[in-house]
Design a protein around this motif. Structure first.
Motif, PDB file in Angstrom:
ATOM      1  N   ALA A  96       4.746   4.493   9.415  1.00 58.45           N
ATOM      2  CA  ALA A  96       3.144   4.378   9.637  1.00 58.45           C
ATOM      3  C   ALA A  96       3.051   3.564  10.911  1.00 58.45           C
ATOM      4  CB  ALA A  96       2.566   3.790   8.517  1.00 58.45           C
ATOM      5  N   LEU A  97       3.984   2.771  11.020  1.00 50.99           N
ATOM      6  CA  LEU A  97       3.682   1.617  11.981  1.00 50.99           C
ATOM      7  C   LEU A  97       4.678   1.875  13.338  1.00 50.99           C
ATOM      8  CD1 LEU A  97       3.459  -1.654  10.049  1.00 50.99           C
ATOM      9  CD2 LEU A  97       1.732  -0.007  10.798  1.00 50.99           C
ATOM     10  N   HIS A  98       5.499   3.026  13.437  1.00 49.35           N
ATOM     11  CA  HIS A  98       6.112   3.376  14.474  1.00 49.35           C
ATOM     12  C   HIS A  98       7.205   2.245  14.555  1.00 49.35           C
ATOM     13  CE1 HIS A  98       3.431   6.605  15.151  1.00 49.35           C
ATOM     14  NE2 HIS A  98       2.554   5.655  15.277  1.00 49.35           N
ATOM     15  N   MET A  99       7.877   2.000  13.571  1.00 55.51           N
ATOM     16  CA  MET A  99       8.984   0.970  13.688  1.00 55.51           C
ATOM     17  C   MET A  99      10.326   1.410  12.862  1.00 55.51           C
ATOM     18  SD  MET A  99       6.690  -2.661  12.303  1.00 55.51           S
ATOM     19  CE  MET A  99       8.351  -3.688  12.472  1.00 55.51           C
ATOM     20  N   THR A 100      11.435   0.842  13.062  1.00 56.93           N
ATOM     21  CA  THR A 100      12.650   1.312  12.266  1.00 56.93           C
ATOM     22  C   THR A 100      12.613   0.544  11.185  1.00 56.93           C
ATOM     23  OG1 THR A 100      13.827  -0.636  13.264  1.00 56.93           O
ATOM     24  CG2 THR A 100      13.963   1.430  14.606  1.00 56.93           C
ATOM     25  N   PRO A 101      13.199   1.190  10.184  1.00 57.71           N
ATOM     26  CA  PRO A 101      13.351   0.487   8.507  1.00 57.71           C
ATOM     27  C   PRO A 101      14.014  -0.766   8.763  1.00 57.71           C
ATOM     28  CG  PRO A 101      13.826   3.006   8.579  1.00 57.71           C
ATOM     29  CD  PRO A 101      13.753   2.576   9.890  1.00 57.71           C
ATOM     30  N   SER A 102      14.764  -0.900   9.571  1.00 57.24           N
ATOM     31  CA  SER A 102      15.697  -2.171   9.694  1.00 57.24           C
ATOM     32  C   SER A 102      14.647  -3.178  10.330  1.00 57.24           C
ATOM     33  CB  SER A 102      17.051  -1.914  10.535  1.00 57.24           C
ATOM     34  OG  SER A 102      16.760  -1.815  12.032  1.00 57.24           O
ATOM     35  N   ALA A 103      13.759  -2.996  11.193  1.00 52.02           N
ATOM     36  CA  ALA A 103      13.174  -3.928  11.956  1.00 52.02           C
ATOM     37  C   ALA A 103      11.949  -4.399  10.653  1.00 52.02           C
ATOM     38  CB  ALA A 103      12.304  -3.592  12.956  1.00 52.02           C
ATOM     39  N   VAL A 104      11.315  -3.504   9.883  1.00 53.02           N
ATOM     40  CA  VAL A 104      10.511  -3.946   8.784  1.00 53.02           C
ATOM     41  C   VAL A 104      11.120  -4.532   7.831  1.00 53.02           C
ATOM     42  CG1 VAL A 104       9.283  -2.955   7.022  1.00 53.02           C
ATOM     43  CG2 VAL A 104       9.165  -1.668   9.120  1.00 53.02           C
ATOM     44  N   SER A 105      12.413  -4.346   7.471  1.00 53.31           N
ATOM     45  CA  SER A 105      13.119  -5.211   6.414  1.00 53.31           C
ATOM     46  C   SER A 105      13.345  -6.551   6.953  1.00 53.31           C
ATOM     47  CB  SER A 105      14.431  -4.583   6.117  1.00 53.31           C
ATOM     48  OG  SER A 105      14.279  -3.230   5.575  1.00 53.31           O
ATOM     49  N   ASP A 161       0.737  -1.247   0.015  1.00 51.63           N
ATOM     50  CA  ASP A 161      -0.069   0.071   0.035  1.00 51.63           C
ATOM     51  C   ASP A 161       0.942   1.184   0.099  1.00 51.63           C
ATOM     52  OD1 ASP A 161      -2.188  -1.212  -0.062  1.00 51.63           O
ATOM     53  OD2 ASP A 161      -2.458  -1.390   2.292  1.00 51.63           O
ATOM     54  N   ARG A 162       2.004   1.316   0.818  1.00 53.72           N
ATOM     55  CA  ARG A 162       2.757   2.484   1.116  1.00 53.72           C
ATOM     56  C   ARG A 162       3.819   2.623   0.092  1.00 53.72           C
ATOM     57  NH1 ARG A 162       0.622   4.710   5.407  1.00 53.72           N
ATOM     58  NH2 ARG A 162      -0.568   3.314   6.866  1.00 53.72           N
ATOM     59  N   GLY A 163       4.416   1.600  -0.469  1.00 52.02           N
ATOM     60  CA  GLY A 163       5.366   1.612  -1.498  1.00 52.02           C
ATOM     61  C   GLY A 163       6.768   1.491  -1.246  1.00 52.02           C
ATOM     62  N   SER A 164       7.226   1.786   0.036  1.00 49.98           N
ATOM     63  CA  SER A 164       8.512   1.781   0.614  1.00 49.98           C
ATOM     64  C   SER A 164       8.633   1.371   2.075  1.00 49.98           C
ATOM     65  CB  SER A 164       9.175   2.998   0.416  1.00 49.98           C
ATOM     66  OG  SER A 164       8.563   3.896   1.742  1.00 49.98           O
ATOM     67  N   VAL A 165       9.869   0.551   2.483  1.00 53.99           N
ATOM     68  CA  VAL A 165      10.116   0.439   3.999  1.00 53.99           C
ATOM     69  C   VAL A 165       9.890   1.566   4.707  1.00 53.99           C
ATOM     70  CG1 VAL A 165      11.880  -0.670   5.232  1.00 53.99           C
ATOM     71  CG2 VAL A 165      11.321  -1.678   3.169  1.00 53.99           C
ATOM     72  N   GLY A 166      10.465   2.621   4.248  1.00 51.97           N
ATOM     73  CA  GLY A 166      10.430   3.804   5.084  1.00 51.97           C
ATOM     74  C   GLY A 166       9.005   4.339   5.402  1.00 51.97           C
ATOM     75  N   ALA A 167       8.328   4.134   4.462  1.00 51.43           N
ATOM     76  CA  ALA A 167       6.930   4.735   4.677  1.00 51.43           C
ATOM     77  C   ALA A 167       6.261   3.795   5.804  1.00 51.43           C
ATOM     78  CB  ALA A 167       6.094   4.811   3.450  1.00 51.43           C
ATOM     79  N   VAL A 168       6.444   2.449   5.492  1.00 51.68           N
ATOM     80  CA  VAL A 168       5.796   1.506   6.665  1.00 51.68           C
ATOM     81  C   VAL A 168       6.343   1.461   7.764  1.00 51.68           C
ATOM     82  CG1 VAL A 168       5.827  -0.708   6.996  1.00 51.68           C
ATOM     83  CG2 VAL A 168       5.518  -0.458   4.557  1.00 51.68           C
ATOM     84  N   ALA A 169       7.652   1.720   8.066  1.00 53.61           N
ATOM     85  CA  ALA A 169       8.198   2.097   9.325  1.00 53.61           C
ATOM     86  C   ALA A 169       7.618   3.098   9.966  1.00 53.61           C
ATOM     87  CB  ALA A 169       9.685   2.108   9.143  1.00 53.61           C
ATOM     88  N   GLY A 210      15.521   1.417  -4.609  1.00 55.90           N
ATOM     89  CA  GLY A 210      14.443   0.821  -3.545  1.00 55.90           C
ATOM     90  C   GLY A 210      14.259  -0.669  -3.809  1.00 55.90           C
ATOM     91  N   ILE A 211      13.186  -1.092  -3.424  1.00 56.79           N
ATOM     92  CA  ILE A 211      12.750  -2.272  -3.623  1.00 56.79           C
ATOM     93  C   ILE A 211      11.216  -2.405  -4.198  1.00 56.79           C
ATOM     94  CG2 ILE A 211      14.474  -3.567  -2.194  1.00 56.79           C
ATOM     95  CD1 ILE A 211      12.560  -3.788   0.007  1.00 56.79           C
ATOM     96  N   ARG A 212      10.854  -3.316  -4.699  1.00 62.39           N
ATOM     97  CA  ARG A 212       9.229  -3.539  -5.329  1.00 62.39           C
ATOM     98  C   ARG A 212       9.075  -5.316  -5.182  1.00 62.39           C
ATOM     99  NH1 ARG A 212      10.407  -3.046 -11.712  1.00 62.39           N
ATOM    100  NH2 ARG A 212      11.695  -4.961 -11.966  1.00 62.39           N
ATOM    101  N   LEU A 213       7.711  -5.458  -5.108  1.00 59.79           N
ATOM    102  CA  LEU A 213       7.192  -6.645  -5.068  1.00 59.79           C
ATOM    103  C   LEU A 213       7.524  -7.652  -5.990  1.00 59.79           C
ATOM    104  CD1 LEU A 213       3.608  -5.979  -3.537  1.00 59.79           C
ATOM    105  CD2 LEU A 213       5.554  -6.912  -2.206  1.00 59.79           C
ATOM    106  N   THR A 214       7.867  -8.606  -5.886  1.00 56.14           N
ATOM    107  CA  THR A 214       7.966  -9.664  -7.220  1.00 56.14           C
ATOM    108  C   THR A 214       6.543 -10.034  -7.397  1.00 56.14           C
ATOM    109  OG1 THR A 214       8.322 -11.622  -5.555  1.00 56.14           O
ATOM    110  CG2 THR A 214      10.317 -10.438  -6.310  1.00 56.14           C
ATOM    111  N   ASP A 215       6.261 -11.037  -8.472  1.00 57.98           N
ATOM    112  CA  ASP A 215       5.174 -11.591  -8.768  1.00 57.98           C
ATOM    113  C   ASP A 215       4.749 -12.430  -7.591  1.00 57.98           C
ATOM    114  OD1 ASP A 215       5.311 -10.283 -11.180  1.00 57.98           O
ATOM    115  OD2 ASP A 215       6.129 -12.126 -12.337  1.00 57.98           O
TER     116      ASP A 215
END
Length: 293
Positions: free
Chosen positions: A24-33, A14-22, A54-59
């Motif tokens: 939104a969820l009050h996590m560190t990017p490394s924890a999300v990764s 939904d958000r497109g990047s690890v940083g955006a997820v981190a 960056g990174i993206r979803l595979t099929d």
């Protein structure tokens, strides 16, 4: 595969990047990764791949997101049922554009309360194409589009049409046009227009007027608040398109528009297979909209 990691994968989709997820969820990017990497190990297949910096979803990642939607929906339905046993009420988060809220929300809240559902509503006003990301925050997003615009087509978004609301031309009460009940678009070619920002349904209709008349409407002011637009029209600063049920200023006259179909369509967006209370509120929205029609 743990549900909490599936939620992280869906947030990434939904958000497109690890940083955006981190963020939104009050996590560190490394924890999300790290959690996404564990999920890939659990799935036994790569879910993410490099994409420039960056990174993206595979099929496989895209496929798992669709399944994650189903799993999360089932878990949420179960959690809601247990909550209902404990408290007797369910909570539904609703994001809705302002003029639609004015029209539908008061009655919706009454009906939802009678059904034992606590609706928590907030204004969410974005261009139509930007509405689906709102489902990261809300259970239901009520949005609107020009009737010529194709409805959102996504396997991750369920669309329920609620109603069609005509758009009328509003003019100042002292305008020569105010003596009419309707006006042809060709008669408006030399008018100053007050409109909303581009990408919103009302402005999209101006593009249709341009195609019919061959003249690009001269937009002199752009506002996102219909109350302000009405005030400017009443003061003689131009004319405007307004949703029929949003016109309230005593100093303006609403005229039907001839020569081009002009309307906006209300839609309720949800995830596919929403939990019971969410589906119920969508049904209540349809009932309230039908009463307006």
């Amino acid at each position: 595969m743990e549900v909490r990691r599936l939620r992280l994968l869906r947030e990434f989709a939904d958000r497109g990047s690890v940083g955006a997820v981190a963020a939104a969820l009050h996590m560190t990017p490394s924890a999300v990764s790290q959690q996404l990497k564990v999920l890939a190990d659990e799935a036994g297949v790569e879910l993410l791949e490099p994409d420039g910096r960056g990174i993206r979803l595979t099929d496989a990642g895209h496929a798992l997101v669709l399944r994650a939607d189903d799993v999360i929906a089932a878990v949420d339905r179960a959690a809601e049922e247990m909550l209902a046993y404990r408290s007797g009420n369910a909570t539904v988060r609703l994001g809705m554009f302002p003029s639609g809220s004015t029209l539908l929300l008061p009655e919706l809240l009454y009906r939802a309360a009678d059904a034992g559902i606590d609706v928590r509503a907030s204004h969410f006003d974005v261009a139509y194409g930007d509405a689906p990301p709102g489902l990261t925050v809300y259970d239901i997003v009520v949005t609107h589009r020009d009737e010529r615009t194709a409805s959102i087509a996504s396997p991750r978004v369920a669309v329920t049409e609620l109603m069609r609301e005509p758009l009328d031309v509003i003019v100042a009460g002292i305008s020569p046009f105010a003596r009419r009940a309707a006006v042809d678009v060709a008669d408006l070619a030399d008018s100053d227009w007050i409109s909303v920002d581009g990408g919103f349904p009302v402005d999209d209709v101006l593009l249709s007027i341009s195609a019919v008349t061959g003249v690009v409407p001269r937009v002199t002011q752009r506002m996102l608040d219909f109350t302000t637009i009405e005030a400017l029209v009443a003061a003689g600063h131009g004319i405007a398109l307004m949703p029929r049920h949003a016109v309230r200023h005593p100093g303006v006259k609403a005229l039907s528009l001839k020569g081009v179909r002009a309307a906006r369509v209300y839609e309720a967006l949800t995830r596919p297979n929403p939990r019971g209370s969410v589906a119920k509120v969508v049904g209540l929205l349809r009932e309230v909209a039908a009463a307006v029609r």
